[in-house]
Write a protein that holds these residues in place. Sequence first.
Motif, PDB file in Angstrom:
ATOM      1  N   ASP A  57      11.638 -67.769  97.434  1.00  0.00           N
ATOM      2  CA  ASP A  57      12.932 -67.806  98.106  1.00  0.00           C
ATOM      3  C   ASP A  57      14.011 -67.717  97.025  1.00  0.00           C
ATOM      4  OD1 ASP A  57      15.326 -68.509  99.333  1.00  0.00           O
ATOM      5  OD2 ASP A  57      14.373 -69.926 100.707  1.00  0.00           O
ATOM      6  N   TYR A  58      14.763 -66.629  97.021  1.00  0.00           N
ATOM      7  CA  TYR A  58      15.744 -66.405  95.963  1.00  0.00           C
ATOM      8  C   TYR A  58      16.795 -67.501  95.896  1.00  0.00           C
ATOM      9  CZ  TYR A  58      13.794 -61.730  95.422  1.00  0.00           C
ATOM     10  OH  TYR A  58      12.949 -60.678  95.187  1.00  0.00           O
ATOM     11  N   LEU A  59      17.150 -68.064  97.046  1.00  0.00           N
ATOM     12  CA  LEU A  59      18.143 -69.130  97.067  1.00  0.00           C
ATOM     13  C   LEU A  59      17.633 -70.355  96.311  1.00  0.00           C
ATOM     14  CD1 LEU A  59      20.865 -70.176  98.037  1.00  0.00           C
ATOM     15  CD2 LEU A  59      19.755 -70.918 100.167  1.00  0.00           C
ATOM     16  N   VAL A  60      16.345 -70.667  96.486  1.00  0.00           N
ATOM     17  CA  VAL A  60      15.736 -71.797  95.777  1.00  0.00           C
ATOM     18  C   VAL A  60      15.746 -71.539  94.276  1.00  0.00           C
ATOM     19  CG1 VAL A  60      13.587 -73.075  95.381  1.00  0.00           C
ATOM     20  CG2 VAL A  60      14.290 -72.496  97.712  1.00  0.00           C
ATOM     21  N   ALA A  61      15.330 -70.331  93.871  1.00  0.00           N
ATOM     22  CA  ALA A  61      15.250 -69.988  92.453  1.00  0.00           C
ATOM     23  C   ALA A  61      16.619 -70.037  91.787  1.00  0.00           C
ATOM     24  CB  ALA A  61      14.630 -68.607  92.301  1.00  0.00           C
ATOM     25  N   ILE A  62      17.623 -69.449  92.444  1.00  0.00           N
ATOM     26  CA  ILE A  62      18.963 -69.415  91.868  1.00  0.00           C
ATOM     27  C   ILE A  62      19.567 -70.822  91.822  1.00  0.00           C
ATOM     28  CG2 ILE A  62      21.323 -68.582  92.194  1.00  0.00           C
ATOM     29  CD1 ILE A  62      20.089 -66.017  93.377  1.00  0.00           C
ATOM     30  N   SER A  63      19.346 -71.601  92.891  1.00  0.00           N
ATOM     31  CA  SER A  63      19.871 -72.970  92.929  1.00  0.00           C
ATOM     32  C   SER A  63      19.256 -73.811  91.816  1.00  0.00           C
ATOM     33  CB  SER A  63      19.580 -73.612  94.291  1.00  0.00           C
ATOM     34  OG  SER A  63      20.225 -72.903  95.331  1.00  0.00           O
ATOM     35  N   TYR A  64      17.951 -73.669  91.619  1.00  0.00           N
ATOM     36  CA  TYR A  64      17.268 -74.395  90.542  1.00  0.00           C
ATOM     37  C   TYR A  64      17.828 -73.983  89.189  1.00  0.00           C
ATOM     38  CZ  TYR A  64      13.634 -75.533  87.145  1.00  0.00           C
ATOM     39  OH  TYR A  64      12.956 -75.978  86.029  1.00  0.00           O
ATOM     40  N   LEU A  65      17.974 -72.680  88.980  1.00  0.00           N
ATOM     41  CA  LEU A  65      18.473 -72.163  87.708  1.00  0.00           C
ATOM     42  C   LEU A  65      19.856 -72.713  87.389  1.00  0.00           C
ATOM     43  CD1 LEU A  65      18.134 -70.175  85.309  1.00  0.00           C
ATOM     44  CD2 LEU A  65      19.164 -68.415  86.765  1.00  0.00           C
ATOM     45  N   VAL A  66      20.740 -72.679  88.363  1.00  0.00           N
ATOM     46  CA  VAL A  66      22.115 -73.167  88.155  1.00  0.00           C
ATOM     47  C   VAL A  66      22.120 -74.667  87.899  1.00  0.00           C
ATOM     48  CG1 VAL A  66      24.367 -73.505  89.238  1.00  0.00           C
ATOM     49  CG2 VAL A  66      23.168 -71.315  89.500  1.00  0.00           C
ATOM     50  N   LEU A  67      21.345 -75.405  88.703  1.00  0.00           N
ATOM     51  CA  LEU A  67      21.346 -76.865  88.593  1.00  0.00           C
ATOM     52  C   LEU A  67      20.837 -77.341  87.243  1.00  0.00           C
ATOM     53  CD1 LEU A  67      21.716 -79.657  89.843  1.00  0.00           C
ATOM     54  CD2 LEU A  67      19.398 -79.474  90.771  1.00  0.00           C
ATOM     55  N   VAL A  68      19.668 -76.843  86.827  1.00  0.00           N
ATOM     56  CA  VAL A  68      19.103 -77.333  85.564  1.00  0.00           C
ATOM     57  C   VAL A  68      19.906 -76.833  84.366  1.00  0.00           C
ATOM     58  CG1 VAL A  68      16.792 -77.639  86.513  1.00  0.00           C
ATOM     59  CG2 VAL A  68      17.388 -75.479  85.429  1.00  0.00           C
ATOM     60  N   THR A  69      20.544 -75.663  84.496  1.00  0.00           N
ATOM     61  CA  THR A  69      21.409 -75.176  83.421  1.00  0.00           C
ATOM     62  C   THR A  69      22.578 -76.125  83.212  1.00  0.00           C
ATOM     63  OG1 THR A  69      20.860 -72.840  83.795  1.00  0.00           O
ATOM     64  CG2 THR A  69      22.935 -73.311  82.683  1.00  0.00           C
ATOM     65  N   VAL A  70      23.208 -76.541  84.302  1.00  0.00           N
ATOM     66  CA  VAL A  70      24.338 -77.464  84.206  1.00  0.00           C
ATOM     67  C   VAL A  70      23.882 -78.827  83.691  1.00  0.00           C
ATOM     68  CG1 VAL A  70      26.081 -78.723  85.538  1.00  0.00           C
ATOM     69  CG2 VAL A  70      25.674 -76.298  85.987  1.00  0.00           C
ATOM     70  N   LEU A  71      22.756 -79.323  84.205  1.00  0.00           N
ATOM     71  CA  LEU A  71      22.258 -80.636  83.782  1.00  0.00           C
ATOM     72  C   LEU A  71      21.985 -80.674  82.289  1.00  0.00           C
ATOM     73  CD1 LEU A  71      19.775 -81.563  86.673  1.00  0.00           C
ATOM     74  CD2 LEU A  71      21.998 -82.595  86.203  1.00  0.00           C
ATOM     75  N   MET A  72      21.355 -79.621  81.768  1.00  0.00           N
ATOM     76  CA  MET A  72      21.026 -79.604  80.340  1.00  0.00           C
ATOM     77  C   MET A  72      22.222 -79.196  79.491  1.00  0.00           C
ATOM     78  SD  MET A  72      17.082 -78.143  80.261  1.00  0.00           S
ATOM     79  CE  MET A  72      17.502 -76.527  80.950  1.00  0.00           C
ATOM     80  N   GLY A  73      22.966 -78.184  79.937  1.00  0.00           N
ATOM     81  CA  GLY A  73      24.080 -77.679  79.147  1.00  0.00           C
ATOM     82  C   GLY A  73      25.227 -78.659  79.017  1.00  0.00           C
ATOM     83  N   MET A  74      25.435 -79.481  80.054  1.00  0.00           N
ATOM     84  CA  MET A  74      26.507 -80.469  80.016  1.00  0.00           C
ATOM     85  C   MET A  74      26.004 -81.858  79.620  1.00  0.00           C
ATOM     86  SD  MET A  74      29.021 -78.582  80.585  1.00  0.00           S
ATOM     87  CE  MET A  74      30.281 -79.858  80.598  1.00  0.00           C
TER      88      MET A  74
END
Length: 233
Positions: A57-74
């Motif tokens: 499910d592309y929505l799941v993949a994109i949501s995961y990508l955005v979420l973990v990027t923000v969690l780690m990057g910030m």
Amino acid sequence: MEKKQGIFKEFQSAYRINPGVALALLWVTVMPSVGSFSALPILINYSENLQNLVFSDYLVAISYLVLVTVLMGMALMPTTLVAGLSGFIFGWEAFPFLFLAYNIASILGYGWGKKLGGNSLDLILDKYPKAKTLIASKRNRMGELVFFGRLSPVLPFAVSNLLFSLLHVGWKRLVLFGSIGMLPRTILTFWAGTLGTDVYSAINQESISGKAWIFLLLLVLSLWGIWRFLKRN
């Protein structure tokens, strides 16, 4: 006592030169722990629901990508915790997205660290000409420092991002050498997560025997590499 006072004076000096860097250092030191304690109860309660999600499910993949990027990057959550939980909840199909998120988060953390830092390190090192000369002589070999810094299992991701931004290692070196250096411990942590029977066993990596020796080996290699970087002409 004198050593502690010396460290406090250096922090005061850094704060006077650039308050943003001092506050950023405080942020990357404290916030990952705060984020972890805040997120774990939620993940424990909803882990079964999350495990039903699929990355086809592309929505799941994109949501995961955005979420973990923000969690780690910030610096809102440690990368090892993200990797272990990702392995436990989603399995290996999440790993390519985690790898991509890791590199985007590196650029994000490096970017805001560089924006805050400016030339703060140069100003601080003006009091230590030998250290300033040493760093200047290593400019063309910063990729080596990035690699061994990422390889270390004890140097936090967010702290290293701030350090690398102050050193102006360059985002290309950060992504290239950092992505290679982070792979061993990230794969190990992610793999342990896939073997976990619950959230706690996943993040504590109880399923892999000999993990202490593996992390010790990575620590020794990283320390040797950093020492070699500093000593080699």
